[in-house]
Design an enzyme around this catalytic site. Structure first.
Site, mmCIF file in Angstrom:
data_model
loop_
_atom_site.group_PDB
_atom_site.id
_atom_site.type_symbol
_atom_site.label_atom_id
_atom_site.label_comp_id
_atom_site.label_asym_id
_atom_site.label_seq_id
_atom_site.Cartn_x
_atom_site.Cartn_y
_atom_site.Cartn_z
ATOM 1 N N LYS A 78 22.851 55.796 -20.866
ATOM 2 C CA LYS A 78 22.890 54.334 -21.030
ATOM 3 C C LYS A 78 21.615 53.814 -21.673
ATOM 4 O O LYS A 78 21.396 52.609 -21.745
ATOM 5 C CB LYS A 78 23.068 53.663 -19.666
ATOM 6 C CG LYS A 78 24.302 54.103 -18.914
ATOM 7 C CD LYS A 78 24.308 53.475 -17.521
ATOM 8 C CE LYS A 78 25.195 54.246 -16.559
ATOM 9 N NZ LYS A 78 24.927 53.888 -15.155
ATOM 10 N N HIS A 127 7.616 77.553 -20.045
ATOM 11 C CA HIS A 127 8.500 77.800 -18.899
ATOM 12 C C HIS A 127 7.624 78.507 -17.867
ATOM 13 O O HIS A 127 7.759 79.717 -17.621
ATOM 14 C CB HIS A 127 9.675 78.665 -19.350
ATOM 15 C CG HIS A 127 10.803 78.770 -18.368
ATOM 16 N ND1 HIS A 127 10.746 78.264 -17.069
ATOM 17 C CD2 HIS A 127 12.047 79.334 -18.486
ATOM 18 C CE1 HIS A 127 11.890 78.512 -16.465
ATOM 19 N NE2 HIS A 127 12.687 79.157 -17.298
HETATM 20 N N1 CP Z 1 15.384 82.579 -17.465
HETATM 21 C C1 CP Z 1 15.954 81.356 -17.387
HETATM 22 O O1 CP Z 1 15.290 80.316 -17.544
HETATM 23 O O2 CP Z 1 17.294 81.368 -17.121
HETATM 24 P P1 CP Z 1 18.202 80.079 -16.959
HETATM 25 O O3 CP Z 1 18.266 79.397 -18.316
HETATM 26 O O4 CP Z 1 19.531 80.602 -16.497
HETATM 27 O O5 CP Z 1 17.561 79.166 -15.951
#
Ligand code: CP
Length: 307
Positions: A78, A127
């Protein structure tokens, strides 16, 4: 407020304490986070990261509120900004694990959040919790990261997990990194500059076979289809670095093959029962590491481990 945004924020002392706590978490079920709530706010698909965070929270007696496909099901459709979404969700939870397609999204979230933000993957950025579990896997399976030769293979331009782990490895002694990729998918210059600045020895090649024979750790990665401008461009790179059984059999006796998963054909199924194949155990370690991270963020008994 302690946020977990990138792997550079860890030092060796905090990693040692975090991993000791992760090992203590094996088979643990307790109520140490009873009354605490984790929000998992995922704007990109996930199996491992979201479920392992949720499993980790529940194993410690905490609760979870969760949104998958947040790009389609949250009020962002939205027109709500990420910042406003975080300002709302931080009323409902004690920590927010966020995955988002834009690099830097976690940092934006942290800038406005009243609770801890955990970067669960931000575009081609970082990550960090994946890198922590990757490093934990190396500690458990190889005995430590000092002195290792590691090959990162595949999509090193867009792959955030490999990038995050390379930053962490710069904290260890006598590590040698080989980046194996097509020229178009090479690791970015900012990471290379960081490694050079830290005195980390590394090289780049298109040849996979020598690295398979010489490395202690081979880190295979998926070509990140979702980051390419077109399917056609992506298709140029699929199938270039497939690890089959004969390549796996060429590895040193104690060497390990890891992968953040999911895989999309770059490790053949025939490798799964190789003694070098550690990738499924690696995903399991993710629960232990995320239990330790949640304890470090939310349990006063473990405060000070990271920060
Ligand atoms: N390794 C990893 O980040 O896997 P997903 O995308 O399944 O979370």
């Amino acid at each position: 407020m302690l946020h977990l945004i990138e792997t550079q924020q860890f030092d060796r002392d905090s990693l040692k304490k975090l991993f000791a706590l992760a090992t203590e978490m094996e088979d643990r079920r307790d109520e140490s986070l009873r009354g605490k709530i984790l929000a998992t706010l995922f704007f990109e698909p996930s199996t491992r990261t979201r479920f392992s965070f949720e499993s980790a929270m529940m194993r410690l007696g905490g609760n979870v509120i969760s949104m998958e496909n947040a790009g389609e099901s949250s009020s962002s459709t939205k027109g709500e900004t990420l910042e406003d979404t975080i300002r709302i969700v931080d009323n409902y939870a004690d920590a927010i694990a966020i995955r988002h397609p834009e690099a830097g999204a976690s940092e934006r979230a942290a800038a406005v959040s009243e609770v801890s933000i955990i970067n669960a993957g931000d575009g081609a950025g970082q990550h960090p919790t994946q890198a922590l579990l990757d490093l934990y896997t190396i500690e458990r399976e190889v005995g430590g990261a000092d002195g290792i030769k590691i090959a990162f293979v595949g999509d090193l331009k867009y792959g955030r997990a490999a990038r995050s782990l390379a930053y962490l490895l710069a904290k260890y002694d006598d590590v040698h990194i080989t980046f194996v990729s097509a020229p178009q998918l090479r690791v970015k210059d900012d990471l290379k500059e960081y490694l050079s600045g830290k005195g980390v020895s590394f090289d780049e090649t298109e040849e996979l076979a020598p690295s398979m024979r010489e490395s202690d750790v081979v880190y295979q990665t998926r070509i990140q289809k979702e980051r390419f401008p077109s399917e056609e461009e992506y298709s140029h790179f699929t199938g270039k670095y497939v690890i089959d059984r004969s390549l796996a059999d060429s590895m040193k006796e104690k060497a390990i093959l890891i992968h953040p998963l999911p895989r999309a054909g770059e490790i053949a199924a025939e490798v799964d029962d190789s003694p070098h194949a550690v990738y499924f155990r690696q995903a399991g370690y993710g629960v232990l590491v995320r239990m330790a991270l949640l304890a470090a963020l939310l349990d006063p008994k473990h405060q000070g481990i990271i920060g």
